[in-house]
Enzyme design. Structure first.
Site, PDB file in Angstrom:
ATOM      1  N   ASP A 112       5.154  -8.084  -9.543  1.00 31.90           N
ATOM      2  CA  ASP A 112       4.396  -6.837  -9.398  1.00 31.90           C
ATOM      3  C   ASP A 112       3.118  -7.000  -8.572  1.00 31.90           C
ATOM      4  O   ASP A 112       2.271  -6.099  -8.551  1.00 31.90           O
ATOM      5  CB  ASP A 112       4.027  -6.297 -10.789  1.00 31.90           C
ATOM      6  CG  ASP A 112       5.208  -5.603 -11.449  1.00 31.90           C
ATOM      7  OD1 ASP A 112       5.758  -4.675 -10.839  1.00 31.90           O
ATOM      8  OD2 ASP A 112       5.580  -6.002 -12.571  1.00 31.90           O
TER       9      ASP A 112
ATOM     10  N   GLU B 289      -4.004  -2.623  -6.958  1.00 35.19           N
ATOM     11  CA  GLU B 289      -4.954  -1.717  -7.628  1.00 35.19           C
ATOM     12  C   GLU B 289      -5.211  -2.111  -9.077  1.00 35.19           C
ATOM     13  O   GLU B 289      -6.304  -1.896  -9.608  1.00 35.19           O
ATOM     14  CB  GLU B 289      -4.400  -0.289  -7.604  1.00 35.19           C
ATOM     15  CG  GLU B 289      -5.202   0.684  -8.442  1.00 35.19           C
ATOM     16  CD  GLU B 289      -4.647   2.086  -8.450  1.00 35.19           C
ATOM     17  OE1 GLU B 289      -3.486   2.283  -8.820  1.00 35.19           O
ATOM     18  OE2 GLU B 289      -5.398   2.987  -8.094  1.00 35.19           O
ATOM     19  N   ASP B 290      -4.196  -2.685  -9.713  1.00 36.67           N
ATOM     20  CA  ASP B 290      -4.335  -2.955 -11.145  1.00 36.67           C
ATOM     21  C   ASP B 290      -5.224  -4.151 -11.460  1.00 36.67           C
ATOM     22  O   ASP B 290      -5.648  -4.327 -12.593  1.00 36.67           O
ATOM     23  CB  ASP B 290      -2.937  -3.148 -11.769  1.00 36.67           C
ATOM     24  CG  ASP B 290      -2.160  -1.855 -11.732  1.00 36.67           C
ATOM     25  OD1 ASP B 290      -2.757  -0.807 -12.016  1.00 36.67           O
ATOM     26  OD2 ASP B 290      -0.955  -1.890 -11.401  1.00 36.67           O
TER      27      ASP B 290
ATOM     28  N   ARG C 101       1.525 -10.063 -15.574  1.00 39.53           N
ATOM     29  CA  ARG C 101       0.703  -9.694 -14.421  1.00 39.53           C
ATOM     30  C   ARG C 101      -0.695 -10.324 -14.438  1.00 39.53           C
ATOM     31  O   ARG C 101      -1.483 -10.108 -13.536  1.00 39.53           O
ATOM     32  CB  ARG C 101       0.587  -8.160 -14.346  1.00 39.53           C
ATOM     33  CG  ARG C 101       1.955  -7.467 -14.206  1.00 39.53           C
ATOM     34  CD  ARG C 101       1.810  -6.072 -13.688  1.00 39.53           C
ATOM     35  NE  ARG C 101       1.120  -6.073 -12.415  1.00 39.53           N
ATOM     36  CZ  ARG C 101       0.656  -4.978 -11.817  1.00 39.53           C
ATOM     37  NH1 ARG C 101       0.823  -3.797 -12.374  1.00 39.53           N
ATOM     38  NH2 ARG C 101       0.031  -5.064 -10.658  1.00 39.53           N
TER      39      ARG C 101
ATOM     40  N   ARG D 142      -1.142   0.121 -21.254  1.00 39.99           N
ATOM     41  CA  ARG D 142      -1.680  -1.058 -20.560  1.00 39.99           C
ATOM     42  C   ARG D 142      -3.166  -1.296 -20.817  1.00 39.99           C
ATOM     43  O   ARG D 142      -3.636  -2.429 -20.731  1.00 39.99           O
ATOM     44  CB  ARG D 142      -1.452  -0.906 -19.055  1.00 39.99           C
ATOM     45  CG  ARG D 142       0.017  -0.856 -18.643  1.00 39.99           C
ATOM     46  CD  ARG D 142       0.697  -2.193 -18.841  1.00 39.99           C
ATOM     47  NE  ARG D 142       2.116  -2.121 -18.537  1.00 39.99           N
ATOM     48  CZ  ARG D 142       2.621  -2.225 -17.315  1.00 39.99           C
ATOM     49  NH1 ARG D 142       1.818  -2.416 -16.282  1.00 39.99           N
ATOM     50  NH2 ARG D 142       3.922  -2.152 -17.137  1.00 39.99           N
TER      51      ARG D 142
ATOM     52  N   HIS E  92       0.221   5.083 -16.053  1.00 35.93           N
ATOM     53  CA  HIS E  92      -1.226   4.948 -15.878  1.00 35.93           C
ATOM     54  C   HIS E  92      -1.874   6.329 -15.735  1.00 35.93           C
ATOM     55  O   HIS E  92      -1.195   7.303 -15.378  1.00 35.93           O
ATOM     56  CB  HIS E  92      -1.526   4.171 -14.588  1.00 35.93           C
ATOM     57  CG  HIS E  92      -1.231   2.710 -14.647  1.00 35.93           C
ATOM     58  ND1 HIS E  92      -0.484   2.066 -13.682  1.00 35.93           N
ATOM     59  CD2 HIS E  92      -1.609   1.757 -15.533  1.00 35.93           C
ATOM     60  CE1 HIS E  92      -0.403   0.774 -13.988  1.00 35.93           C
ATOM     61  NE2 HIS E  92      -1.069   0.560 -15.093  1.00 35.93           N
TER      62      HIS E  92
ATOM     63  N   CYS F  76      -1.519   2.543  -5.938  1.00 31.25           N
ATOM     64  CA  CYS F  76      -1.318   1.210  -6.557  1.00 31.25           C
ATOM     65  C   CYS F  76      -1.369   0.062  -5.563  1.00 31.25           C
ATOM     66  O   CYS F  76      -1.653  -1.071  -5.939  1.00 31.25           O
ATOM     67  CB  CYS F  76       0.032   1.154  -7.248  1.00 31.25           C
ATOM     68  SG  CYS F  76       0.444   2.627  -8.152  1.00 31.25           S
TER      69      CYS F  76
END
Ligand code: CIR
Length: 254
Positions: free
Chosen positions: A60, A65-66, A85, A130, A160, A247
């Site tokens: 991923d 962005e995460d 992740r 998350r 999200h 993202c």
């Protein structure tokens, strides 16, 4: 000139995390081609694209962005909610380190950047699968001294917060009203996604336009009818991995 940090999609993208979609075959070559076009869109809208090399061990990792929340004053390196992740943040922090002081979210907190929507001095954080309450509390503690207020927002049926709502103009949001309630964002004008396009709320505002996916043509019509300038991209392959246009980049003014 804003910098957009991106990362090439890995050959392992088809082993991505999935929460709301069934697994569908991903064409990794097409994903790479679409990602190049996405980077070209960022460049055409005035960004200097800093494209990190693919991380084949991290399916991923294209969804940069995460890994961080980048503000004018400081960056916060997240602790992603999916254990698979967590290591993605290391290289993102290295890329940001020359531009911002980097603060960190620490265990047991979890926070995904895709859950954080900044509107002025308020950071709205999706209470998603998350990002946990401790993540919201830590973010609030870290950013209080910079004058930011952090507010948790309930979500329904999406990954999200920015799957459900994004900013499309200084005073306007694009929302899926089934997933998040607009009353949480007082003072903002609201456009709803077309009822047949529940995934259509993820739009990326950059350089006076909005990068927007081809998969939402009806909502696009609404956006254009409301004076929003669209730069269209085909994101079919990352969409199968539950990732949208926000993202795949971290955008900030250096
Ligand atoms: C995940 O489940 O973490 C990835 N397959 C998709 C992440 C998308 N990121 C985002 O919306 N910010």
């Amino acid at each position: 000139m804003p910098i957009a940090i991106t990362r090439k999609p890995p050959s392992s993208l088809d082993r991505c995390e999935l929460s709301f979609l069934p697994r569908a075959a991903i064409d990794v070559h097409l994903a790479a081609e679409q990602h190049r076009a996405y980077e070209e869109a960022l460049a055409a809208l005035g960004c200097r694209v800093c494209s990190l090399p693919a991380e084949p061990q991290m399916p991923d990792s294209v969804f940069v962005e995460d890994a961080a929340v980048v503000l004018d004053e400081v960056a916060v390196i997240t602790r992603p909610g999916a254990a698979s992740r967590r290591r993605e943040t290391l290289s993102v922090e290295a890329a940001l380190a020359g531009h911002r002081e980097c603060l960190r979210i620490e265990a047991p907190a979890t926070l995904d950047g895709g859950d954080v929507l900044r509107l002025g001095r308020t950071l709205y954080v999706g209470a998603s699968g998350r990002s946990n309450a401790e993540g919201v509390a830590q973010l609030s503690r870290l950013l209080r001294r910079y004058g930011y207020r952090v507010e948790a927002v309930p979500l329904r049926g999406c990954l999200h917060l920015k799957s459900a709502v994004t900013q499309i103009a200084s005073d306007r949001l694009l929302i899926n009203p089934d997933q998040v309630e607009s009353r949480h964002f007082p003072g903002m004008g609201i456009l709803n996604v077309h009822a047949s396009e529940p995934q259509a709320a993820n739009a990326l505002r950059v350089g006076g336009a909005v990068i927007y996916p081809e998969s939402a043509p009806r909502t696009r019509e609404t956006l254009e009818a409301n004076g929003i300038r669209i730069r269209s991209v085909n994101m079919s392959e990352t969409e199968k991995a539950e990732g949208g246009v926000t993202c795949c980049s971290l955008i900030f003014v250096p």
